[in-house]
Scaffold this active site. Structure first.
Site, short mmCIF file in Angstrom:
data_model
loop_
_atom_site.label_atom_id
_atom_site.label_comp_id
_atom_site.label_asym_id
_atom_site.label_seq_id
_atom_site.Cartn_x
_atom_site.Cartn_y
_atom_site.Cartn_z
N LYS A 26 2.81 10.18 -0.72
CA LYS A 26 2.03 10.68 0.41
C LYS A 26 2.80 11.66 1.29
CE LYS A 26 -1.69 8.03 1.30
NZ LYS A 26 -2.61 6.96 1.74
N GLY B 11 -10.81 -3.36 3.54
CA GLY B 11 -11.38 -2.24 4.30
C GLY B 11 -10.81 -2.13 5.72
N ASP C 242 0.81 -1.22 0.00
CA ASP C 242 0.00 0.00 0.00
C ASP C 242 0.84 1.27 0.00
OD1 ASP C 242 -2.29 -1.62 0.10
OD2 ASP C 242 -2.18 -1.72 2.29
N GLN D 279 1.95 -6.03 -3.24
CA GLN D 279 2.44 -6.15 -1.85
C GLN D 279 3.72 -5.32 -1.67
OE1 GLN D 279 1.46 -9.56 -3.42
NE2 GLN D 279 -0.48 -8.69 -2.85
N LYS E 185 1.84 2.04 -5.15
CA LYS E 185 2.39 1.45 -6.38
C LYS E 185 1.45 1.67 -7.56
CE LYS E 185 2.40 -2.51 -4.29
NZ LYS E 185 2.06 -2.06 -2.93
N GLY F 234 -4.63 -4.41 -3.69
CA GLY F 234 -5.65 -3.41 -3.97
C GLY F 234 -4.93 -2.14 -4.34
N HIS F 235 -4.98 -1.76 -5.60
CA HIS F 235 -4.25 -0.59 -6.08
C HIS F 235 -5.25 0.49 -6.47
CE1 HIS F 235 -0.73 -3.47 -7.27
NE2 HIS F 235 -0.99 -3.47 -5.98
P1 GDP Z 1 -0.76 0.25 -3.57
O1 GDP Z 1 -1.38 -1.02 -3.09
O2 GDP Z 1 0.70 0.31 -3.33
O3 GDP Z 1 -1.12 0.56 -5.00
O4 GDP Z 1 -1.38 1.41 -2.68
P2 GDP Z 1 -2.94 1.61 -2.34
O5 GDP Z 1 -3.61 2.09 -3.57
O6 GDP Z 1 -3.48 0.41 -1.67
O7 GDP Z 1 -2.84 2.72 -1.22
C1 GDP Z 1 -2.34 3.99 -1.47
C2 GDP Z 1 -3.46 5.02 -1.22
O8 GDP Z 1 -2.90 6.32 -1.17
C3 GDP Z 1 -4.50 5.07 -2.34
O9 GDP Z 1 -5.74 5.41 -1.80
C4 GDP Z 1 -3.98 6.19 -3.25
O10 GDP Z 1 -5.03 6.84 -3.98
C5 GDP Z 1 -3.40 7.14 -2.23
N1 GDP Z 1 -2.22 7.90 -2.69
C6 GDP Z 1 -1.21 7.52 -3.52
N2 GDP Z 1 -0.27 8.48 -3.58
C7 GDP Z 1 -0.69 9.48 -2.77
C8 GDP Z 1 -0.12 10.73 -2.36
O11 GDP Z 1 0.96 11.10 -2.76
N3 GDP Z 1 -0.84 11.47 -1.47
C9 GDP Z 1 -2.05 11.08 -0.98
N4 GDP Z 1 -2.68 11.87 -0.12
N5 GDP Z 1 -2.62 9.91 -1.34
C10 GDP Z 1 -1.93 9.11 -2.19
P1 IMO Z 2 -0.95 -4.21 -2.21
O1 IMO Z 2 -0.54 -4.73 -3.56
C1 IMO Z 2 -0.92 -4.69 2.12
C2 IMO Z 2 -0.96 -8.80 3.67
C3 IMO Z 2 -2.22 -9.26 4.41
C4 IMO Z 2 -1.61 -10.22 5.40
C5 IMO Z 2 -0.48 -10.88 4.61
C6 IMO Z 2 -0.86 -12.24 4.02
O2 IMO Z 2 -2.25 -3.50 -2.21
O3 IMO Z 2 0.16 -3.42 -1.59
P2 IMO Z 2 -2.40 -12.95 1.98
O4 IMO Z 2 -3.88 -12.75 1.75
O5 IMO Z 2 -1.55 -12.35 0.92
O6 IMO Z 2 -2.06 -14.38 2.26
O7 IMO Z 2 -2.11 -12.15 3.35
O8 IMO Z 2 -0.17 -9.98 3.55
N1 IMO Z 2 -1.19 -8.27 2.30
C7 IMO Z 2 -1.13 -6.97 1.98
N2 IMO Z 2 -0.95 -5.88 2.76
N3 IMO Z 2 -1.04 -4.54 0.78
C8 IMO Z 2 -1.21 -5.63 -0.01
O9 IMO Z 2 -1.20 -5.55 -1.35
C9 IMO Z 2 -1.30 -6.92 0.59
N4 IMO Z 2 -1.47 -8.18 0.11
C10 IMO Z 2 -1.39 -8.99 1.17
O10 IMO Z 2 -2.87 -8.18 5.03
O11 IMO Z 2 -1.01 -9.50 6.44
MG MG Z 3 -2.92 -1.63 -1.79
#
Ligand code: GDP
Ligand code: IMO
Ligand code: MG
Length: 433
Positions: free
Chosen positions: A333, A304, A13, A226, A16, A40-41
């Protein structure tokens, strides 16, 4: 042309998805190479959020080809839904822009039951906190050579045979060990054969396509899921996911060799978060942690769940720089840290009498590590409207420079908001390799 891998340096998270969406502008192919719909991206385009779990984050650009590599484990129901959802929102998705490797393994309904069943049986302090998407049990079948792949799915006879031969064992385990419900073969066939029909046109030899594109002079962007500290080998085992999340796996998970990778961008959230269980040395349990969580809207996009939050840990990021051979960093961020009078960066750990500068492997050690912090002055003003590094507050620049020094890798991109426009490019990763 150059081929770049984007990975997460922390526990997932890191942003990416946004980075891949931004960098996809330059690439022609965007390739997922591991993980599944545990990812979840979130991508925000013109204020509109798109969440992708399986489809590569390049799909929102026109004239790009998105590929799901052999290293990904695919829940065909989730993929079908995601494709439909994109189409409903006016994004064209077809075999011209989305292809899946015939070698990619299928997540089956029993994988999800096993994932849930195992977590249920574990004592609270031993739970992994998985996403419950069947990721671990699916990779487990892959490694023990009982998995079912896309090339099997699209041949109904083979699919039926493979399912029949494995289901007896799965049902025995579900019923007798996990005390869970069992699965009916006919019901699985009824659910999965329509997926075969819907996804057949998308199934391809992804390795051939990538290698052809590279020969033709196209740039390829590999999208990690991840984060490095969730890697099955290099992460906080057993509190990890079941795949190699590091850059090296872009090769195995897509079907190319290491000589084709020219750069690796490590996405670094300006602070640290983690979802699920496992050690997290800089986790904050106080008001500051809550503030970061609220300001950063730190809730998991897949389940969530509230993300645990803490200060930036450069022991973690430095570990990632080495394991992934990072050529550049993308700091995300940074805007979330605006308004803090003082910021803290963890530079090392205190473990008993020792000062550790390398990330320890043993969980029993990591759990007892106390972060050693360095304090830096913060900046009061909102920075989301800034597009040029020269306009950033001096303390924000100093914070970024300090990360660069501690991690020993150049910062190439700074993200100051979720949208495409909220991006400051210091050095284009495609040009610098
Ligand atoms: P990922 O799994 O690495 O793709 O990251 P996620 O999408 O799960 O979580 C990143 C969250 O931060 C998402 O809700 C993005 O929309 C948000 N985000 C990404 N870059 C920025 C940033 O520079 N600032 C802020 N405020 N939000 C960001
Ligand atoms: P993105 O791509 C954050 C975590 C789960 C758990 C562990 C194992 O959005 O960054 P799993 O279901 O993979 O066997 O769970 O890994 N986990 C993540 N945490 N971002 C993710 O993906 C994750 N994918 C798995 O919360 O701790
Ligand atoms: Mg994510």
């Amino acid at each position: 042309m150059s081929n770049i891998v984007v990975v997460g340096t922390q526990w997932g998270d890191e942003g990416k998805g946004k980075m891949v969406d931004v960098l996809a502008e330059t690439a022609r192919l965007i390739v997922r190479f591991q993980g599944g719909n545990n990812a979840g991206h979130t991508i925000v385009v013109d204020e509109e959020p798109f969440i992708s779990h399986l489809v590569p984050s390049g799909i929102l650009h026109q004239n790009k080809v998105c590929l799901i590599g052999n290293g990904v484990v695919v829940d065909p129901g989730v993929l079908t839904e995601e494709i439909q959802h994109l189409r409903n929102r006016g994004i064209p998705v077809g075999p011209n822009n989305l292809l899946i490797s015939e070698n990619a393994h299928l997540i089956m309904p029993y994988h999800k039951l096993i994932d849930h069943g195992r977590e249920r049986l574990l004592r609270a302090d031993k739970k992994i906190g998985t996403t419950g998407r069947g990721i671990g049990p699916c990779y487990e079948d892959k490694v023990t050579r009982r998995g079912i792949r896309f090339c099997d799915l699209i041949d109904p006879k083979t699919f039926k045979q493979k399912l029949s031969s494995i289901l007896k064992e799965k049902n025995f385990y579900l019923k007798e060990f996990l005390k869970s419900e069992t699965m009916d073969e006919e019901a699985i066939l009824e659910e999965y054969l329509p997926y075969a029909k819907a996804l057949r046109p998308h199934v391809a030899n992804v390795s051939v396509l990538i290698n052809q594109a590279i020969k033709g002079g196209d740039s390829v962007l590999f999208e990690g899921a991840q984060g490095t500290h969730l890697d099955i080998d290099h992460g906080t085992y057993p509190y990890v996911t079941s795949s190699n999340t590091v850059a090296g796996n872009a090769c195995c998970g897509a079907g190319i060799g290491p000589t084709q990778i020219h750069g690796v961008i490590g996405t670094v959230k300006a602070y640290t978060t983690r979802v699920g269980k496992g050690p997290f040395p800089t986790e904050l349990f106080d008001e500051t942690g809550n503030l970061i969580q609220n300001r950063g809207a730190e809730f998991g996009a897949t389940t969530g769940r509230r993300r645990r939050c803490g200060w930036l840990d450069t022991v973690v990021v430095r570990n990632s720089a080495r394991i992934n051979s990072l050529t550049g960093l993308a700091i995300t961020k940074l805007d979330v840290l605006s308004g803090f009078e003082t910021l803290e960066i963890c530079t090392a750990y205190r473990y008993k009498q020792d000062r550790l500068t390398e990330f320890p492997s043993a969980i029993r050690v990591l759990e007892k590590c106390e972060p050693i912090y360095e304090k830096l002055p913060g900046w009061p003003d909102d920075i989301t409207a800034i597009r040029n590094v020269d306009e950033l507050p001096e303390n924000a620049v100093n914070y970024v420079k300090r990360i660069e020094e501690l991690v020993e890798a150049p910062v190439q991109i700074i993200s100051v908001g979720p949208g495409r426009k909220h991006t400051i490019v210091l050095q284009d990763p495609f040009d610098s390799v």
